[in-house]
Design a protein around this motif. Sequence first.
Motif, short mmCIF file in Angstrom:
data_model
loop_
_atom_site.label_atom_id
_atom_site.label_comp_id
_atom_site.label_asym_id
_atom_site.label_seq_id
_atom_site.Cartn_x
_atom_site.Cartn_y
_atom_site.Cartn_z
N ASP A 124 135.56 -53.98 -17.41
CA ASP A 124 135.97 -53.44 -19.00
C ASP A 124 134.93 -53.70 -20.00
O ASP A 124 134.65 -53.24 -20.71
CB ASP A 124 137.53 -54.34 -19.09
N LEU A 125 133.70 -55.39 -19.77
CA LEU A 125 133.19 -55.58 -20.44
C LEU A 125 131.96 -56.53 -18.94
O LEU A 125 132.28 -57.79 -18.50
CB LEU A 125 133.45 -57.54 -21.56
N TYR A 126 130.53 -55.57 -19.26
CA TYR A 126 129.85 -56.00 -18.13
C TYR A 126 128.74 -55.96 -19.00
O TYR A 126 128.07 -55.57 -20.04
CB TYR A 126 129.24 -54.72 -17.87
N LYS A 146 124.41 -45.32 -19.02
CA LYS A 146 124.32 -44.56 -18.07
C LYS A 146 125.64 -45.08 -17.24
O LYS A 146 126.65 -44.02 -17.00
CB LYS A 146 123.18 -44.31 -17.37
N LEU A 147 125.93 -46.41 -17.20
CA LEU A 147 126.95 -46.67 -16.15
C LEU A 147 128.09 -46.70 -16.95
O LEU A 147 129.88 -45.60 -16.71
CB LEU A 147 126.75 -48.38 -16.17
N VAL A 148 127.69 -46.62 -18.43
CA VAL A 148 129.48 -46.81 -19.05
C VAL A 148 129.76 -44.76 -19.31
O VAL A 148 130.72 -44.10 -18.71
CB VAL A 148 129.22 -46.94 -20.74
N GLU A 149 128.41 -44.46 -19.15
CA GLU A 149 128.80 -42.13 -19.25
C GLU A 149 129.45 -41.65 -17.60
O GLU A 149 130.58 -41.31 -17.71
CB GLU A 149 127.26 -41.91 -19.75
N GLU A 150 129.19 -42.58 -16.52
CA GLU A 150 129.51 -42.63 -15.70
C GLU A 150 131.05 -43.03 -15.64
O GLU A 150 131.90 -43.07 -14.56
CB GLU A 150 128.72 -42.96 -14.40
N GLY A 151 131.99 -44.09 -16.45
CA GLY A 151 132.84 -44.83 -16.39
C GLY A 151 133.14 -45.92 -15.34
O GLY A 151 134.36 -46.04 -15.15
N ILE A 156 130.40 -52.49 -22.93
CA ILE A 156 128.37 -53.93 -22.83
C ILE A 156 128.16 -54.94 -23.27
O ILE A 156 128.83 -54.94 -24.63
CB ILE A 156 127.24 -52.79 -22.91
N GLY A 157 128.22 -55.90 -22.95
CA GLY A 157 128.05 -56.44 -23.40
C GLY A 157 126.75 -57.57 -22.84
O GLY A 157 126.26 -57.07 -22.17
N VAL A 172 120.18 -48.89 -28.79
CA VAL A 172 120.76 -48.02 -27.77
C VAL A 172 122.38 -47.59 -27.28
O VAL A 172 121.93 -46.37 -27.24
CB VAL A 172 119.75 -48.57 -26.95
N HIS A 173 122.95 -48.87 -27.25
CA HIS A 173 124.68 -48.34 -27.28
C HIS A 173 125.02 -49.43 -28.16
O HIS A 173 124.67 -51.35 -27.78
CB HIS A 173 124.38 -48.81 -26.13
N PRO A 174 126.07 -49.54 -28.45
CA PRO A 174 127.08 -50.32 -29.37
C PRO A 174 127.02 -51.24 -28.15
O PRO A 174 127.34 -51.76 -27.17
CB PRO A 174 127.80 -49.80 -30.09
N ILE A 175 127.59 -52.68 -28.92
CA ILE A 175 127.46 -54.39 -28.49
C ILE A 175 128.94 -54.44 -28.49
O ILE A 175 128.82 -55.24 -29.64
CB ILE A 175 126.09 -55.16 -28.12
N THR A 176 129.33 -54.74 -27.16
CA THR A 176 131.16 -55.18 -27.91
C THR A 176 131.32 -56.52 -27.94
O THR A 176 131.93 -57.01 -28.66
CB THR A 176 131.94 -54.47 -26.95
N ALA A 177 130.53 -57.35 -27.33
CA ALA A 177 130.21 -59.01 -27.51
C ALA A 177 129.32 -59.24 -27.11
O ALA A 177 128.71 -58.38 -26.48
CB ALA A 177 131.75 -59.60 -26.41
N VAL A 178 128.71 -60.65 -27.83
CA VAL A 178 127.61 -61.60 -27.69
C VAL A 178 128.40 -62.98 -26.89
O VAL A 178 128.70 -63.51 -27.70
CB VAL A 178 127.12 -61.79 -29.01
N GLN A 179 128.18 -63.10 -25.67
CA GLN A 179 128.05 -64.52 -25.76
C GLN A 179 127.64 -65.58 -25.85
O GLN A 179 126.56 -65.35 -25.04
CB GLN A 179 128.96 -64.60 -23.75
N LEU A 180 127.83 -67.13 -26.12
CA LEU A 180 127.22 -68.10 -26.40
C LEU A 180 127.37 -69.00 -25.55
O LEU A 180 129.21 -69.26 -26.61
CB LEU A 180 125.74 -67.86 -28.01
#
Length: 343
Positions: A124-126, A146-151, A156-157, A172-180
């Motif tokens: 779900d969130l990589y 590419k991994l998102v496009e391949e399912g 992405i985080g 390049v691609h939307p970032i859904t979450a930033v962990q800190l």
Amino acid sequence: MATAKVGRAKLGSQGLEVSAQGLGCMGMSAFYGPPKPESDMIKLIHHAIDSGITLLDTSDVYGSHTNETLLGKALKDGVRERVELATKFGIDYTDGKRDIRGDPAYVRAACEGSLKRLGVDCIDLYYQHRIDTKVPIEVTIGELKKLVEEGKVKYIGLSEASASTIRRAHAVHPITAVQLEWSLWSRDGEADIIPTCRGTWDRIVAYSPLGRGFFSFGPKIVETLSNDDFRKNLPRFQPENMEHNQRLYDRVNEIAAKKGCTPSQLALAWVHNQGDDVCPIPGTTKVENFNQNVGALSIKLTPEEMCELESIAKADSVKGDRYGGVLVTHDESETPPLSSWKH
């Protein structure tokens, strides 16, 4: 069963919805002493899900793959559909030597390995766990795209990324979450990381919101750490620093007593009260501690109480670095320009 209502929250602007609080699973398998009994941890994970927690956070480096395997076992028999699964790549311990990697071949191989251990078709969130300063962030995110496009990955985080790295990644691609790391004793991300996340619509996922157990047990936590607990080597947990840091715990404890909650609940509530775009992921290995953490969701702090806590948790309130050079942090995560990439 925990009594507080967990609720739901959106991560980023791409459509991922998770529980308002997650469960950090690292300590079940690694770094905080010896691995805990597998059957007990599976019961804890199931209890968390039944309590409304759906965001489970792991990494391929936790236990050197064993934490992902544990979650894979816990998510069988219909459980997988009830959770949002987050894992990470980027810290490679091949041949016993640590290396931070974000090259495309490694990104893909790490993803395939995590999918197999977790027993799932899609993550779900990589997250990129640590930023490879040898590889332009555009290259790493390009492979994740590419991994998102391949399912194989949905969202992405980034973890411990600098503000400029976050912005470049977004291009390049939307970032859904930033962990800190964000807590009453780790506030360095407030200067530029958190404002950047809010400017790019990232969700902020706060790890170690209880100060790696400091706000749960206070300075006496040092006496309980086993020899293989990595906190024994962290600067903040050294006796000469802990003596100073006790003042912060004592003040938090005083305010918690007036509020009618525990110090850990107050510290966690402070993170929750930072805004709806913040999702803390406290970890635990005990059901009673988990229930206490969920109870923090029902604690509302007034602006005056927030200011009081922040006034006693300034930069000079805590002695000792977060990692002391053990791992790369967002301060050291700048990557070279894309034009330099020759591969």
